[in-house]
Design a protein around this motif. Sequence first.
Motif, PDB file in Angstrom:
ATOM      1  N   LEU A  86       0.819  -1.204   0.000  1.00  0.00           N
ATOM      2  CA  LEU A  86       0.000   0.000   0.000  1.00  0.00           C
ATOM      3  C   LEU A  86       0.854   1.256   0.000  1.00  0.00           C
ATOM      4  O   LEU A  86       0.479   2.267  -0.587  1.00  0.00           O
ATOM      5  N   ALA A  87       2.015   1.164   0.637  1.00  0.00           N
ATOM      6  CA  ALA A  87       2.859   2.358   0.740  1.00  0.00           C
ATOM      7  C   ALA A  87       3.380   2.785  -0.621  1.00  0.00           C
ATOM      8  O   ALA A  87       3.848   3.905  -0.780  1.00  0.00           O
ATOM      9  N   LEU A 127       1.474   2.922  -3.269  1.00  0.00           N
ATOM     10  CA  LEU A 127       0.403   3.510  -4.055  1.00  0.00           C
ATOM     11  C   LEU A 127       0.413   5.019  -3.908  1.00  0.00           C
ATOM     12  O   LEU A 127       0.753   5.558  -2.867  1.00  0.00           O
ATOM     13  N   SER A 128      -0.006   5.687  -4.968  1.00  0.00           N
ATOM     14  CA  SER A 128      -0.126   7.134  -4.882  1.00  0.00           C
ATOM     15  C   SER A 128      -1.408   7.459  -4.128  1.00  0.00           C
ATOM     16  O   SER A 128      -2.273   6.608  -3.942  1.00  0.00           O
ATOM     17  N   LEU A 129      -1.519   8.695  -3.748  1.00  0.00           N
ATOM     18  CA  LEU A 129      -2.692   9.121  -2.976  1.00  0.00           C
ATOM     19  C   LEU A 129      -3.967   8.879  -3.772  1.00  0.00           C
ATOM     20  O   LEU A 129      -4.979   8.410  -3.252  1.00  0.00           O
ATOM     21  N   ALA A 130      -3.916   9.187  -5.042  1.00  0.00           N
ATOM     22  CA  ALA A 130      -5.109   9.000  -5.873  1.00  0.00           C
ATOM     23  C   ALA A 130      -5.512   7.531  -5.905  1.00  0.00           C
ATOM     24  O   ALA A 130      -6.698   7.188  -5.886  1.00  0.00           O
ATOM     25  N   LEU A 173      -4.822   5.358  -3.513  1.00  0.00           N
ATOM     26  CA  LEU A 173      -5.285   4.987  -2.173  1.00  0.00           C
ATOM     27  C   LEU A 173      -6.773   5.281  -2.001  1.00  0.00           C
ATOM     28  O   LEU A 173      -7.495   4.551  -1.334  1.00  0.00           O
ATOM     29  N   LEU A 174      -7.226   6.372  -2.640  1.00  0.00           N
ATOM     30  CA  LEU A 174      -8.620   6.756  -2.470  1.00  0.00           C
ATOM     31  C   LEU A 174      -9.569   5.692  -2.994  1.00  0.00           C
ATOM     32  O   LEU A 174     -10.734   5.661  -2.648  1.00  0.00           O
ATOM     33  N   ASP A 175      -9.044   4.816  -3.850  1.00  0.00           N
ATOM     34  CA  ASP A 175      -9.875   3.780  -4.447  1.00  0.00           C
ATOM     35  C   ASP A 175      -9.837   2.457  -3.704  1.00  0.00           C
ATOM     36  O   ASP A 175     -10.536   1.528  -4.076  1.00  0.00           O
ATOM     37  N   VAL A 176      -9.003   2.387  -2.694  1.00  0.00           N
ATOM     38  CA  VAL A 176      -8.847   1.111  -1.994  1.00  0.00           C
ATOM     39  C   VAL A 176      -9.982   0.932  -0.993  1.00  0.00           C
ATOM     40  O   VAL A 176     -10.198   1.782  -0.148  1.00  0.00           O
ATOM     41  N   PRO A 177     -10.698  -0.164  -1.085  1.00  0.00           N
ATOM     42  CA  PRO A 177     -11.816  -0.349  -0.166  1.00  0.00           C
ATOM     43  C   PRO A 177     -11.348  -0.963   1.152  1.00  0.00           C
ATOM     44  O   PRO A 177     -10.347  -1.648   1.186  1.00  0.00           O
ATOM     45  N   VAL A 178     -12.082  -0.703   2.183  1.00  0.00           N
ATOM     46  CA  VAL A 178     -11.677  -1.196   3.492  1.00  0.00           C
ATOM     47  C   VAL A 178     -12.898  -1.425   4.360  1.00  0.00           C
ATOM     48  O   VAL A 178     -13.891  -0.729   4.256  1.00  0.00           O
ATOM     49  N   ALA A 236      -8.195  -3.972   2.113  1.00  0.00           N
ATOM     50  CA  ALA A 236      -7.052  -3.807   3.006  1.00  0.00           C
ATOM     51  C   ALA A 236      -7.503  -3.613   4.447  1.00  0.00           C
ATOM     52  O   ALA A 236      -8.591  -3.160   4.709  1.00  0.00           O
ATOM     53  N   TYR A 271      -1.819   6.411   3.911  1.00  0.00           N
ATOM     54  CA  TYR A 271      -2.236   7.818   3.768  1.00  0.00           C
ATOM     55  C   TYR A 271      -1.260   8.728   4.489  1.00  0.00           C
ATOM     56  O   TYR A 271      -0.849   9.772   3.990  1.00  0.00           O
ATOM     57  N   ASN A 276       1.845   9.373   2.669  1.00  0.00           N
ATOM     58  CA  ASN A 276       1.628  10.312   1.575  1.00  0.00           C
ATOM     59  C   ASN A 276       1.465  11.743   2.068  1.00  0.00           C
ATOM     60  O   ASN A 276       1.920  12.691   1.430  1.00  0.00           O
ATOM     61  N   ASN A 292     -17.155   2.224   1.941  1.00  0.00           N
ATOM     62  CA  ASN A 292     -15.992   1.415   2.305  1.00  0.00           C
ATOM     63  C   ASN A 292     -14.712   1.990   1.732  1.00  0.00           C
ATOM     64  O   ASN A 292     -13.782   1.258   1.422  1.00  0.00           O
ATOM     65  N   ARG A 293     -14.660   3.290   1.580  1.00  0.00           N
ATOM     66  CA  ARG A 293     -13.422   3.944   1.163  1.00  0.00           C
ATOM     67  C   ARG A 293     -12.991   4.894   2.261  1.00  0.00           C
ATOM     68  O   ARG A 293     -13.822   5.413   3.001  1.00  0.00           O
ATOM     69  N   ARG A 324     -11.426   8.472   3.205  1.00  0.00           N
ATOM     70  CA  ARG A 324     -11.241   9.801   2.629  1.00  0.00           C
ATOM     71  C   ARG A 324     -10.646  10.725   3.693  1.00  0.00           C
ATOM     72  O   ARG A 324     -10.481  10.318   4.837  1.00  0.00           O
ATOM     73  N   LEU A 341      -7.205  16.433  -3.599  1.00  0.00           N
ATOM     74  CA  LEU A 341      -7.806  15.124  -3.348  1.00  0.00           C
ATOM     75  C   LEU A 341      -8.596  15.065  -2.048  1.00  0.00           C
ATOM     76  O   LEU A 341      -9.196  14.044  -1.736  1.00  0.00           O
TER      77      LEU A 341
END
Lengths: 657, 184
Positions: free
Chosen positions: A27-28, A30-33, A35-40, B34, B43, B46, B149-150, B152, B174
């Motif tokens: 995960l580290a 990945l770019s911020l953009a 990361l925004l798409d990663v579900p959790v 994740a 995050y 970043n 489930n994201r 932000r 963003l």
Amino acid sequence: MRDAGTLKWLLAAALLGGAAHAEERDLADLSLAELLDVPVTSVSKKETRLGDAPTAITVITPDDLRRLGITSIAEALRLAPGFDVARTDSSHWAISARGFNYQYANTLLVLIDGRSVYTPTFGGVYWDSQDLTLSDIERIEVIRGPGATLWGANAVNGVVNVITREAKDTQGLMLSAAAGNADLSSFDARYGGEIGSNVHYRTYAKYFEREGLDVVDSGISDPSWHSSRAGFRADWEPAEDKEVTLQGDYYEVRGPVLGTYVTVTPPFTAPLERHELSTGFDVLGRWTQALSDVSHVSLQAYVDSYSRLQESRDTADIQLEHRFRLASRHDVVWGFGYRFSADDVHLDPASVTNPRKADLHLYTAFLQDEVTVVPDRVHITGGAKVEHNDFTGFEVQPSLRATWTPVAGHTLWGSVSRSVSTPSRFYHDTRFNIAAFPLPDGTVVELAYVPRKDLPSQKLNAFEVGYRASFDTRFSVDLAAFYNRYRDLYGLVSEPGQLELEPAPHILLPSTWAAVERATSYGTELSVNYQPRDSWRLTGTHTWLHMRSTIGDTIDKLSPENQFGLRSYSNLTSRLEFNAAVYWTSAVSALAITENLRVPAYWRVDAGLVYTPLPALEIGMWGQNLTNRVHVEGASQDSRATHEISRSVLVRVTKKF
Amino acid sequence: MTRLSQRIQPALLAVIFGTALLFLEDAAWAADVARADELKAAYLFNFAKLVEWPASSLADTLTICFVGASGVHDAFKRAAGDKQVGTRRIVVRPMAGSEPRTGCDVLYLDAALPGLQLPESVNPGTLTVSDGAGFAAHGGMIELFAEGNRLRFNINLPSAQRAGLRISSNLLQLAAHIEKGGPK
């Protein structure tokens, strides 16, 4: 042959194994953009700061509803300590807090996005027509104790505030389908979009069919009932300091009405068997404007119109509220409002509500100031609501609350308040027949309640204390204790018998209401949260209630003396959850038509798995009432039949696009 | 094989293949579900890369302090503990609740902390991040929150500016929401 067979299995295993360990990128990296798409999914849903609220409040989150497969607001209330939820028949519930629970309980105020869903006919809620797409709920605030200062009369023992999510938080298409042997089928669709950059909207449509419950010891099952509804919500932010919301719903509920009413000719009861169609719609608008950095004003108006077997009602309500900070130590909120409600009440063919049609006017004004006595340590909140209603004139409901935070993470609060429950159309205007029977000489005698016009409101003085603490980040406790003194409770007084000639000659033995009874209750409500690890959370609740009234056991034992709840949420893997809830309720004596029904103590165990194979796809499977084949929770007030709840399963699939 | 297992076998295989396909489709997205802590740690890494500290506080190291949030701390240490932000080496420091928060370039506060401290009491030059609800509205600089489930985040720009920090436009773009007012 055998080699090919084994090869087949090996290939399948390899595919599965390989797929399950599919590329797990760091995960580290990945770019911020990205990361925004990663579900959790995470089991710890951080709550809003309840720590300093000077009331006994529990917040039920959409995560609770989703994990436990809860399908209605009524059932969701089981999760709150202090609340007594009993399903009395297929589409009816008896729900109350801190005592006095029966199907037509009148001690709770229920609001959905600021719209009151309480009816002045009996002072309670028709739970069968309160519904929404549950995944659009932001939270359900459940407050035990009088909420009179902010919410007004008839919030005597509790307030349920259902708040839906803003339209911008429910964007895209969501489809959900469920099937089971109790919730026979249900379909939910919601679409949210935006117009330009500052208007967001959503529309939804929902249908369900629920099976009728079985009647105890009879082999008879009630027919099933259906509900269809659709609605929308639109939020518009014309400027930084303004917000406008418009929302509306329409619903149709079709269900069997199985009841009886009393007649003065043999056999002295007649069945009420119809297929009822309840329909309703509501539209609500709210405009909020910030006047400055520390002050904002809000204007809300709604219309709510419905028609069902017992009544039809049109309500229009308008309220203005202004909230501001004064001199950095005062957080003041005040407001006023007016509600108009026109009804046509016709409870059953034999009961008479006079006047049958009434126009009710309610004027309200309130003021509350939260004073910061010592910043971050001591706050005192004082306020009052003044109302004028058509039954009892002016009512004043003051309250004083204090919060003390001696050490960060530990809060003590206390409150003193006065709250009233105004007479409903039932007590004020309705003659309701209870029973009829013949004497040995053939004379027919009929027992009935007759209305009383000059009833004052029932009154409550409530004293509450509470303690809320979080110990490190994994353990928190919320304890509330209360002492309630009720005055001017309605009791029955016999009136002299009289001869009535219609529809056939009989002797009427009337009982009427008199505000002569008193009651005292006290109890505790405890909620404990423990999170042994990040992926597992346990919540335990306990409720204790002791009630003594001058009326006697008929009222004192309506609500259980002890209730216990334990739920466990665990994320077994990143895709699979196992959630379970256990409830135990002690015995009650439920209010039925002629005499109380003894309902023994019961356990209820619900458990389920929720599987999320894809980020936008969720499959849940639950078993409910697993430990009992059947159990009874309460008595119906419409029919003489007692219904039992059986074991059930539910499967639900939800997909977002 | 018995006749029964012969019947079940194709059905079972179909289920396995079907399930495998689902997984493959998922892998093709390269988006695995994740653990929340790992995501928050990513995050945080970043954020550290997209914020500029005032020249006066530049050192060889970038110290990231964690108050509570042991899960995020562990995940961060694993993922970025030996990495660098520009020329600065990352130093990860777990802190007890009562320790004074000096010497931190980034301060990550666990939402469940009793009495979550408002950033007034934090030193300038420190970027404050938390997943507590309402953190940004109350003056915290970056608030992480779940939407569906994201994950932000919201940014409180004036708070960061008061601490002398410059937030890159890439980060601002963003953010789900940027608070412009001061702490309420």
